[in-house]
Scaffold this motif. Structure first.
Motif, mmCIF file in Angstrom:
data_model
loop_
_atom_site.group_PDB
_atom_site.id
_atom_site.type_symbol
_atom_site.label_atom_id
_atom_site.label_comp_id
_atom_site.label_asym_id
_atom_site.label_seq_id
_atom_site.Cartn_x
_atom_site.Cartn_y
_atom_site.Cartn_z
ATOM 1 N N PRO A 65 63.422 41.862 122.837
ATOM 2 C CA PRO A 65 64.603 42.616 123.376
ATOM 3 C C PRO A 65 65.545 43.084 122.151
ATOM 4 O O PRO A 65 65.541 42.106 121.271
ATOM 5 C CB PRO A 65 65.192 41.876 124.460
ATOM 6 C CG PRO A 65 64.076 40.730 124.741
ATOM 7 C CD PRO A 65 63.244 40.698 123.554
ATOM 8 N N ILE A 66 66.099 44.257 122.430
ATOM 9 C CA ILE A 66 66.983 44.716 121.474
ATOM 10 C C ILE A 66 68.414 44.581 122.250
ATOM 11 O O ILE A 66 68.419 45.401 123.279
ATOM 12 C CB ILE A 66 66.847 46.306 120.757
ATOM 13 C CG1 ILE A 66 65.342 45.987 120.338
ATOM 14 C CG2 ILE A 66 67.741 46.624 119.798
ATOM 15 C CD1 ILE A 66 65.094 47.235 119.502
ATOM 16 N N LYS A 67 69.409 43.886 121.635
ATOM 17 C CA LYS A 67 70.701 43.695 122.136
ATOM 18 C C LYS A 67 71.584 44.879 121.618
ATOM 19 O O LYS A 67 71.693 45.007 120.228
ATOM 20 C CB LYS A 67 71.159 42.608 121.819
ATOM 21 C CG LYS A 67 72.791 42.386 122.322
ATOM 22 C CD LYS A 67 72.699 41.954 123.818
ATOM 23 C CE LYS A 67 74.317 41.971 124.045
ATOM 24 N NZ LYS A 67 74.835 42.294 125.500
ATOM 25 N N THR A 68 72.515 45.680 122.433
ATOM 26 C CA THR A 68 73.260 46.653 121.681
ATOM 27 C C THR A 68 74.648 46.269 122.118
ATOM 28 O O THR A 68 74.961 45.503 123.053
ATOM 29 C CB THR A 68 73.177 47.964 122.239
ATOM 30 O OG1 THR A 68 73.185 48.085 123.863
ATOM 31 C CG2 THR A 68 71.614 48.314 122.081
ATOM 32 N N SER A 82 77.161 46.311 128.026
ATOM 33 C CA SER A 82 76.253 46.984 126.912
ATOM 34 C C SER A 82 74.537 46.541 127.533
ATOM 35 O O SER A 82 74.641 46.137 128.448
ATOM 36 C CB SER A 82 76.354 46.272 125.664
ATOM 37 O OG SER A 82 75.982 44.796 125.776
ATOM 38 N N ASP A 83 73.831 47.353 126.855
ATOM 39 C CA ASP A 83 72.378 47.091 127.426
ATOM 40 C C ASP A 83 71.536 46.353 126.686
ATOM 41 O O ASP A 83 71.944 46.288 125.166
ATOM 42 C CB ASP A 83 71.558 48.393 127.470
ATOM 43 C CG ASP A 83 72.120 49.355 128.691
ATOM 44 O OD1 ASP A 83 72.431 48.765 129.727
ATOM 45 O OD2 ASP A 83 71.920 50.623 128.453
ATOM 46 N N THR A 84 70.820 45.485 126.902
ATOM 47 C CA THR A 84 69.795 44.825 126.304
ATOM 48 C C THR A 84 68.449 45.545 126.581
ATOM 49 O O THR A 84 68.181 45.647 127.649
ATOM 50 C CB THR A 84 69.598 43.576 126.743
ATOM 51 O OG1 THR A 84 70.794 42.594 126.254
ATOM 52 C CG2 THR A 84 68.435 42.859 125.671
ATOM 53 N N GLY A 103 70.067 52.966 125.581
ATOM 54 C CA GLY A 103 71.070 51.914 125.297
ATOM 55 C C GLY A 103 72.471 52.428 125.426
ATOM 56 O O GLY A 103 73.053 53.519 124.877
ATOM 57 N N ALA A 123 72.601 47.239 116.918
ATOM 58 C CA ALA A 123 71.535 47.062 117.799
ATOM 59 C C ALA A 123 70.934 46.192 116.941
ATOM 60 O O ALA A 123 70.731 45.965 115.769
ATOM 61 C CB ALA A 123 70.757 48.241 117.894
ATOM 62 N N ASP A 125 67.548 43.124 117.076
ATOM 63 C CA ASP A 125 66.464 42.420 117.711
ATOM 64 C C ASP A 125 66.480 40.604 117.376
ATOM 65 O O ASP A 125 65.462 39.963 117.672
ATOM 66 C CB ASP A 125 64.925 42.956 117.462
ATOM 67 C CG ASP A 125 64.743 42.874 115.815
ATOM 68 O OD1 ASP A 125 65.417 42.310 115.084
ATOM 69 O OD2 ASP A 125 63.641 43.342 115.561
ATOM 70 N N THR A 129 69.218 43.810 112.167
ATOM 71 C CA THR A 129 70.647 44.493 112.777
ATOM 72 C C THR A 129 70.759 45.835 111.993
ATOM 73 O O THR A 129 70.650 45.870 110.777
ATOM 74 C CB THR A 129 71.727 43.450 112.580
ATOM 75 O OG1 THR A 129 71.527 42.413 113.266
ATOM 76 C CG2 THR A 129 72.833 44.152 113.279
#
Length: 143
Positions: A65-68, A82-84, A103, A123, A125, A129
């Motif tokens: 997963p990528i956290k934004t 925000s989106d993951t 995102g 962003a 992972d 970053t």
């Protein structure tokens, strides 16, 4: 006895160092991300309190997963959501070059002095970053 253990250890280390490239496993390639943040220098203009959004699209292929998010907002402003982005793939359309926005960042902009502020979209992972800037301009009138 100690000398033979050291010699064996040195030979094992030398063998490992020489065989890694042959097996295709390179420590440098393991840390290179296969995805890119494509926030592309967005701009927002506001006259005061405003709930808005920004894009944090990621392209490429990723298996974690990528956290934004967004940081360094003007004083008193904050990110509300925000989106993951789940593992997957996102590529540009070959016909028109469009990229699906996967995102989204939601922001509460609160009053601040007239001027320009630079925030940062990111962003991650967990290993890598990537960032891009977003310009937030406070004006008496935005049009």
């Amino acid at each position: 006895m100690k000398a033979s253990h050291r010699g064996a250890g040195l030979l094992l280390g030398l063998f490992s160092a020489l065989s890694l490239p042959l097996l295709g496993a390179s420590p440098a390639s393991a840390s290179t991300p296969t995805w890119n943040l494509e926030a592309e220098g967005q701009q927002i203009c506001t006259q005061g309190t405003w709930f808005t959004y920004a894009f944090a699209p990621v392209s490429g292929t990723w298996s974690t997963p990528i956290k934004t998010g967004i940081r360094d907002l003007p004083p008193g402003s904050y990110m509300t959501d925000s989106d993951t982005i789940p593992p997957g793939t996102n590529e540009r359309d070959p016909e028109d070059g469009a990229l699906t926005v996967n995102g989204w960042l939601f922001v509460q902009l609160n009053p601040a002095p007239v001027g320009e502020y630079t925030a940062e979209i990111y962003a991650t992972d967990g290993k890598s970053t990537q960032t891009d800037t977003i310009k937030i301009t406070y004006k008496d009138r935005c049009y």
